[in-house]
Design an enzyme around this catalytic site. Sequence first.
Site, mmCIF file in Angstrom:
data_model
loop_
_atom_site.group_PDB
_atom_site.id
_atom_site.type_symbol
_atom_site.label_atom_id
_atom_site.label_comp_id
_atom_site.label_asym_id
_atom_site.label_seq_id
_atom_site.Cartn_x
_atom_site.Cartn_y
_atom_site.Cartn_z
ATOM 1 N N SER A 159 0.820 -1.216 0.000
ATOM 2 C CA SER A 159 0.000 0.000 0.000
ATOM 3 C C SER A 159 0.845 1.253 0.000
ATOM 4 C CB SER A 159 -0.858 0.042 1.268
ATOM 5 O OG SER A 159 -1.702 -1.066 1.324
ATOM 6 N N HIS A 171 -1.181 -2.568 -7.052
ATOM 7 C CA HIS A 171 -1.901 -2.265 -5.807
ATOM 8 C C HIS A 171 -3.408 -2.405 -6.030
ATOM 9 C CE1 HIS A 171 -3.074 0.894 -2.561
ATOM 10 N NE2 HIS A 171 -3.015 -0.311 -2.039
ATOM 11 N N GLU A 196 -3.732 0.308 -8.877
ATOM 12 C CA GLU A 196 -2.651 1.286 -9.068
ATOM 13 C C GLU A 196 -1.435 0.485 -9.542
ATOM 14 O OE1 GLU A 196 -2.496 5.132 -6.165
ATOM 15 O OE2 GLU A 196 -2.251 3.242 -5.138
ATOM 16 N N ASN A 206 -3.490 5.905 -1.038
ATOM 17 C CA ASN A 206 -3.338 6.063 0.416
ATOM 18 C C ASN A 206 -2.805 7.424 0.825
ATOM 19 O OD1 ASN A 206 -4.324 3.603 1.647
ATOM 20 N ND2 ASN A 206 -2.842 2.634 0.299
HETATM 21 N N1 LIG Z 1 -6.351 -4.259 3.741
HETATM 22 C C1 LIG Z 1 -6.499 -3.488 2.692
HETATM 23 O O1 LIG Z 1 -7.557 -2.845 2.527
HETATM 24 C C2 LIG Z 1 -5.415 -3.387 1.665
HETATM 25 C C3 LIG Z 1 -5.697 -2.769 0.438
HETATM 26 C C4 LIG Z 1 -4.687 -2.729 -0.539
HETATM 27 C C5 LIG Z 1 -3.433 -3.266 -0.275
HETATM 28 N N2 LIG Z 1 -3.186 -3.850 0.959
HETATM 29 C C6 LIG Z 1 -1.859 -4.425 1.166
HETATM 30 O O2 LIG Z 1 -1.934 -5.825 0.964
HETATM 31 C C7 LIG Z 1 -0.981 -6.491 1.803
HETATM 32 C C8 LIG Z 1 -1.714 -7.516 2.671
HETATM 33 O O3 LIG Z 1 -2.707 -6.855 3.433
HETATM 34 P P1 LIG Z 1 -3.948 -7.652 4.067
HETATM 35 O O4 LIG Z 1 -4.948 -6.625 4.454
HETATM 36 O O5 LIG Z 1 -4.323 -8.787 3.183
HETATM 37 O O6 LIG Z 1 -3.261 -8.217 5.411
HETATM 38 P P2 LIG Z 1 -3.692 -9.504 6.276
HETATM 39 O O7 LIG Z 1 -3.186 -9.228 7.642
HETATM 40 O O8 LIG Z 1 -5.148 -9.792 6.090
HETATM 41 O O9 LIG Z 1 -2.881 -10.708 5.600
HETATM 42 C C9 LIG Z 1 -1.483 -10.790 5.552
HETATM 43 C C10 LIG Z 1 -1.115 -12.253 5.382
HETATM 44 O O10 LIG Z 1 0.293 -12.341 5.127
HETATM 45 C C11 LIG Z 1 0.735 -13.552 5.725
HETATM 46 N N3 LIG Z 1 2.192 -13.546 5.857
HETATM 47 C C12 LIG Z 1 2.958 -12.911 6.781
HETATM 48 N N4 LIG Z 1 4.250 -13.173 6.558
HETATM 49 C C13 LIG Z 1 4.330 -13.986 5.471
HETATM 50 C C14 LIG Z 1 5.399 -14.597 4.754
HETATM 51 N N5 LIG Z 1 6.669 -14.421 5.111
HETATM 52 N N6 LIG Z 1 5.096 -15.385 3.703
HETATM 53 C C15 LIG Z 1 3.808 -15.577 3.323
HETATM 54 N N7 LIG Z 1 2.755 -15.015 3.971
HETATM 55 C C16 LIG Z 1 3.013 -14.226 5.022
HETATM 56 C C17 LIG Z 1 -0.021 -13.591 7.054
HETATM 57 O O11 LIG Z 1 -0.031 -14.911 7.590
HETATM 58 C C18 LIG Z 1 -1.405 -13.112 6.627
HETATM 59 O O12 LIG Z 1 -2.253 -14.191 6.281
HETATM 60 C C19 LIG Z 1 -0.275 -5.401 2.599
HETATM 61 O O13 LIG Z 1 0.901 -5.041 1.927
HETATM 62 C C20 LIG Z 1 -1.298 -4.263 2.568
HETATM 63 O O14 LIG Z 1 -0.709 -3.000 2.738
HETATM 64 C C21 LIG Z 1 -4.158 -3.931 1.907
#
Ligand SMILES: NC(=O)c1ccc[n+]([C@@H]2O[C@H](COP(=O)([O-])OP(=O)(O)OC[C@H]3O[C@@H](n4cnc5c(N)ncnc54)[C@H](O)[C@@H]3O)[C@@H](O)[C@H]2O)c1
Length: 281
Positions: free
Chosen positions: A118, A139, A151, A189
Amino acid sequence: MPEQVAVIGAGQMGNGIAHVFAQSGLEVTMIDVSPKALSRARTVIAANLDRQIKKGALQSADKDAVLARIKSEQALDAAEAASLVVEAATENRDLKFKIFSDLDAVARSGAILATNTSSISITEIAARTKRPESVIGMHFMNPVPVMQLVEVIRGLATSDDTTARVLELTKTIGKTPVEVRDYPGFVANRILMPMINEAVYCVMEGVGTVESIDTVMKLGMNHPMGPLALADFIGLDTCLAILEVMHDGLGDPKYRPCPLLRTYVAAGWLGRKSKRGFYAY
Ligand SMILES: NC(=O)c1ccc[n+]([C@@H]2O[C@H](COP(=O)([O-])OP(=O)(O)OC[C@H]3O[C@@H](n4cnc5c(N)ncnc54)[C@H](O)[C@@H]3O)[C@@H](O)[C@H]2O)c1
């Protein structure tokens, strides 16, 4: 089109990204260190496919085929066969740096290595590999099966070929790509997080209740969700991590995360995913 896609991280974004690629006919491997996250991801994808069937956006006969195209693995080695890897693990710089340096040793030559970060610099992530020309930001927005925008962010060394392939692929899976520069928080963001942070300050300073603040933004600005409900949906840990990256990277005190946001994250109140945030779920 890539034949095989690997998605690293099967949290709320990873499962949505896997869903969308599998629905476009691609073979997908979801990779997560947590077996619990992997099994929850399958349940969520199945429920979201059911929702699409109810809305008439998917034939019920296609559900099993989509699910059958998604495999679950715990080890990063499972990304070996993929021609596109999309990393969607926790928003943490060191974690992503480690994943990309490990991925560089595993992924096949010519594969595109995309990150769904993000806010973290694509250039810095790419520099952890020996193939920065193949690393790019992709993104997606949450919930991925519903939201149109992706994005697309080039790092300093990202090649024209990698960018062109990702722009094309994004359209092929039914999304609309918008290219933006590699800058802390990119565009989405950079604009969204200060609004969410300001809403948290309003709670902390007692300007309004959680409900009244969200109602003002919904009815007054026509936002489909209030900023505090949206923060719970994104994940308060993710919001804090993004604000930290923007605060560090842009150096302007206007991006300082609200202390109340830090307190909630420290308490493990992460929003919907922990069943407690600004609201209880
Ligand atoms: N939540 C949102 O609205 C949103 C929107 C766009 C982008 N993002 C981005 O997407 C990414 C994930 O966010 P999310 O909301 O899905 O988080 P989340 O907490 O729901 O999921 C993250 C996952 O990553 C896993 N993980 C951690 N370390 C790992 C590793 N070494 N290898 C493999 N898996 C691993 C965790 O077990 C978890 O299941 C982040 O970079 C976040 O900034 C989030």
